[in-house]
Design a protein around this motif. Sequence first.
Motif, mmCIF file in Angstrom:
data_model
loop_
_atom_site.group_PDB
_atom_site.id
_atom_site.type_symbol
_atom_site.label_atom_id
_atom_site.label_comp_id
_atom_site.label_asym_id
_atom_site.label_seq_id
_atom_site.Cartn_x
_atom_site.Cartn_y
_atom_site.Cartn_z
ATOM 1 N N LEU A 58 2.386 8.590 6.582
ATOM 2 C CA LEU A 58 2.738 8.612 5.241
ATOM 3 C C LEU A 58 1.829 9.503 4.317
ATOM 4 O O LEU A 58 2.484 10.027 3.608
ATOM 5 C CB LEU A 58 2.363 7.003 4.581
ATOM 6 N N LEU A 59 0.738 9.771 5.008
ATOM 7 C CA LEU A 59 -0.212 10.565 4.071
ATOM 8 C C LEU A 59 0.253 12.287 4.406
ATOM 9 O O LEU A 59 0.143 13.009 3.504
ATOM 10 C CB LEU A 59 -1.795 10.449 4.585
ATOM 11 N N GLU A 60 0.933 12.509 5.309
ATOM 12 C CA GLU A 60 1.217 13.734 5.842
ATOM 13 C C GLU A 60 2.360 14.059 5.277
ATOM 14 O O GLU A 60 2.947 15.341 5.199
ATOM 15 C CB GLU A 60 1.316 13.699 7.415
ATOM 16 N N GLY A 76 -9.458 4.813 5.061
ATOM 17 C CA GLY A 76 -8.583 5.770 5.008
ATOM 18 C C GLY A 76 -8.049 6.497 3.281
ATOM 19 O O GLY A 76 -8.187 7.624 3.033
ATOM 20 N N LEU A 77 -8.084 5.421 2.732
ATOM 21 C CA LEU A 77 -7.568 5.831 1.165
ATOM 22 C C LEU A 77 -8.731 6.293 0.292
ATOM 23 O O LEU A 77 -8.597 7.308 -0.218
ATOM 24 C CB LEU A 77 -7.254 4.494 0.543
ATOM 25 N N LEU A 78 -10.236 6.111 0.830
ATOM 26 C CA LEU A 78 -11.544 6.446 0.399
ATOM 27 C C LEU A 78 -11.670 7.888 0.688
ATOM 28 O O LEU A 78 -12.462 8.716 0.157
ATOM 29 C CB LEU A 78 -12.487 5.737 0.253
ATOM 30 N N ARG A 79 -10.822 8.405 1.716
ATOM 31 C CA ARG A 79 -10.910 9.836 2.397
ATOM 32 C C ARG A 79 -9.944 10.698 2.095
ATOM 33 O O ARG A 79 -9.712 11.932 2.405
ATOM 34 C CB ARG A 79 -10.971 9.646 3.918
ATOM 35 N N ILE A 80 -8.996 10.114 0.994
ATOM 36 C CA ILE A 80 -7.835 10.954 0.718
ATOM 37 C C ILE A 80 -8.470 12.133 0.008
ATOM 38 O O ILE A 80 -9.110 12.128 -1.016
ATOM 39 C CB ILE A 80 -6.822 10.253 -0.297
ATOM 40 N N GLY A 81 -7.730 13.499 0.357
ATOM 41 C CA GLY A 81 -8.284 14.640 -0.126
ATOM 42 C C GLY A 81 -9.076 15.471 0.637
ATOM 43 O O GLY A 81 -9.226 16.700 0.752
ATOM 44 N N VAL A 91 0.796 -1.142 -0.008
ATOM 45 C CA VAL A 91 -0.126 0.015 0.102
ATOM 46 C C VAL A 91 0.924 1.299 0.188
ATOM 47 O O VAL A 91 0.595 2.200 -0.559
ATOM 48 C CB VAL A 91 -0.710 -0.066 1.337
ATOM 49 N N LYS A 92 1.842 1.244 0.717
ATOM 50 C CA LYS A 92 2.763 2.448 0.806
ATOM 51 C C LYS A 92 3.456 2.769 -0.616
ATOM 52 O O LYS A 92 3.591 3.679 -0.822
ATOM 53 C CB LYS A 92 4.094 2.209 1.843
ATOM 54 N N ALA A 93 3.948 1.519 -1.279
ATOM 55 C CA ALA A 93 4.620 1.768 -2.521
ATOM 56 C C ALA A 93 3.612 2.168 -3.494
ATOM 57 O O ALA A 93 3.869 3.048 -4.133
ATOM 58 C CB ALA A 93 4.916 0.364 -2.951
ATOM 59 N N ILE A 118 0.959 4.165 -2.796
ATOM 60 C CA ILE A 118 0.572 5.553 -2.661
ATOM 61 C C ILE A 118 1.842 6.481 -3.049
ATOM 62 O O ILE A 118 1.560 7.618 -3.638
ATOM 63 C CB ILE A 118 0.438 5.740 -1.014
ATOM 64 N N ILE A 119 2.970 5.889 -2.707
ATOM 65 C CA ILE A 119 4.234 6.877 -3.158
ATOM 66 C C ILE A 119 4.280 6.861 -4.729
ATOM 67 O O ILE A 119 4.562 7.880 -5.400
ATOM 68 C CB ILE A 119 5.604 6.136 -2.660
ATOM 69 N N ALA A 120 3.865 5.895 -5.498
ATOM 70 C CA ALA A 120 3.538 5.759 -6.914
ATOM 71 C C ALA A 120 2.355 6.380 -7.573
ATOM 72 O O ALA A 120 2.538 6.634 -8.777
ATOM 73 C CB ALA A 120 3.790 4.411 -7.562
ATOM 74 N N GLY A 121 1.671 7.063 -6.670
ATOM 75 C CA GLY A 121 0.488 7.810 -7.076
ATOM 76 C C GLY A 121 -0.626 6.777 -7.561
ATOM 77 O O GLY A 121 -1.631 7.197 -8.207
ATOM 78 N N LYS A 122 -0.629 5.393 -7.139
ATOM 79 C CA LYS A 122 -1.512 4.554 -7.724
ATOM 80 C C LYS A 122 -2.720 4.149 -6.596
ATOM 81 O O LYS A 122 -2.526 3.150 -5.913
ATOM 82 C CB LYS A 122 -0.811 3.265 -8.225
ATOM 83 N N LEU A 123 -3.499 5.095 -6.580
ATOM 84 C CA LEU A 123 -4.346 5.042 -5.565
ATOM 85 C C LEU A 123 -5.292 3.885 -5.473
ATOM 86 O O LEU A 123 -5.614 3.387 -4.742
ATOM 87 C CB LEU A 123 -5.131 6.517 -5.265
ATOM 88 N N ASP A 124 -6.001 3.919 -6.895
ATOM 89 C CA ASP A 124 -6.719 2.817 -7.105
ATOM 90 C C ASP A 124 -6.152 1.477 -6.712
ATOM 91 O O ASP A 124 -7.001 0.288 -6.333
ATOM 92 C CB ASP A 124 -7.289 2.629 -8.643
ATOM 93 N N SER A 125 -5.045 1.203 -7.035
ATOM 94 C CA SER A 125 -4.194 0.036 -6.711
ATOM 95 C C SER A 125 -4.229 -0.453 -5.399
ATOM 96 O O SER A 125 -4.309 -1.472 -4.905
ATOM 97 C CB SER A 125 -2.819 -0.187 -7.350
ATOM 98 N N ALA A 126 -3.963 0.744 -4.470
ATOM 99 C CA ALA A 126 -3.754 0.704 -3.279
ATOM 100 C C ALA A 126 -5.217 0.209 -2.586
ATOM 101 O O ALA A 126 -5.247 -0.669 -1.936
ATOM 102 C CB ALA A 126 -3.220 2.041 -2.633
ATOM 103 N N ILE A 127 -6.058 0.836 -2.968
ATOM 104 C CA ILE A 127 -7.571 0.446 -2.582
ATOM 105 C C ILE A 127 -7.961 -0.963 -2.811
ATOM 106 O O ILE A 127 -8.420 -1.520 -2.160
ATOM 107 C CB ILE A 127 -8.792 1.270 -3.145
ATOM 108 N N ALA A 128 -7.325 -1.355 -3.968
ATOM 109 C CA ALA A 128 -7.793 -2.716 -4.668
ATOM 110 C C ALA A 128 -6.939 -3.668 -3.466
ATOM 111 O O ALA A 128 -7.511 -4.955 -3.210
ATOM 112 C CB ALA A 128 -7.432 -3.032 -6.015
#
Length: 231
Positions: free
Chosen positions: A225-227, A106-111, A76-78, A80-90
């Motif tokens: 990680l989000l901060e 938490g990922l669904l609340r990003i933004g 998940v960390k990798a 997010i860093i790569a900008g693949k939010l959908d992949s992290a959620i999956a």
Amino acid sequence: MLIADTAKQVIDTANHAINAPTIPQEELRFGDLLLKGGWVMIPLGILLALALVMFFERYFTIRKAARDESSLMGQVKASIIAGKLDSAIALCRNSNTPLGRMLQKGLLRIGRPIKDIEGAIENIGKLEVSKLEKNIGIIGIVAGIAPMFGFIGTIAGVIKIFYDISKTDNISMGTISGGLYQKMITSAAGLIVGIIAYVCYQILNMMVDKVILKLETDAIEFIDLLEEPSK
């Protein structure tokens, strides 16, 4: 002559005692011993079975939730860093674990503000912990009431002793043995069931506490990680 006759009687009595047939001792089996406890042994057996079933069901559930999720956290960390939010959620959705469901929320609340993300993760965490603690309280109840049932058996045994004495008007070991059996066996059985249930209850609570600590640690790591991008 009197002394000789007395000596002869003593010798004859001794010989008779030696040659008398021995009465075989009846072997008391464990099942027969339990039956002597009376009707109180039935609810005690039910309580023991209930506690063990609940313990093993919760044990394997909590053990599954407590498995190492470092690989999921790393993936998940990798992502997010790569900008693949959908992949992290999956990844979180497919994991089907308490940590995965927390991270997914938490990922669904990003933004949104970090406080909102923390609140969402905390709420899901509380829900997951309540699922893990389900039915553990029943084992605690068994640990509390089993000795009470044993005490009821003790009272029933004492009542039986006095009833048998009043019925036969004979205070002998044979008369009171039935009540004593019931009194002692039910007391011991109630304490044993209570101890087993108490130990199971404490083991499950320690396992849940360990899972809670792990979830809190991973949640803090996720928020950090989000901060990072905003720092």
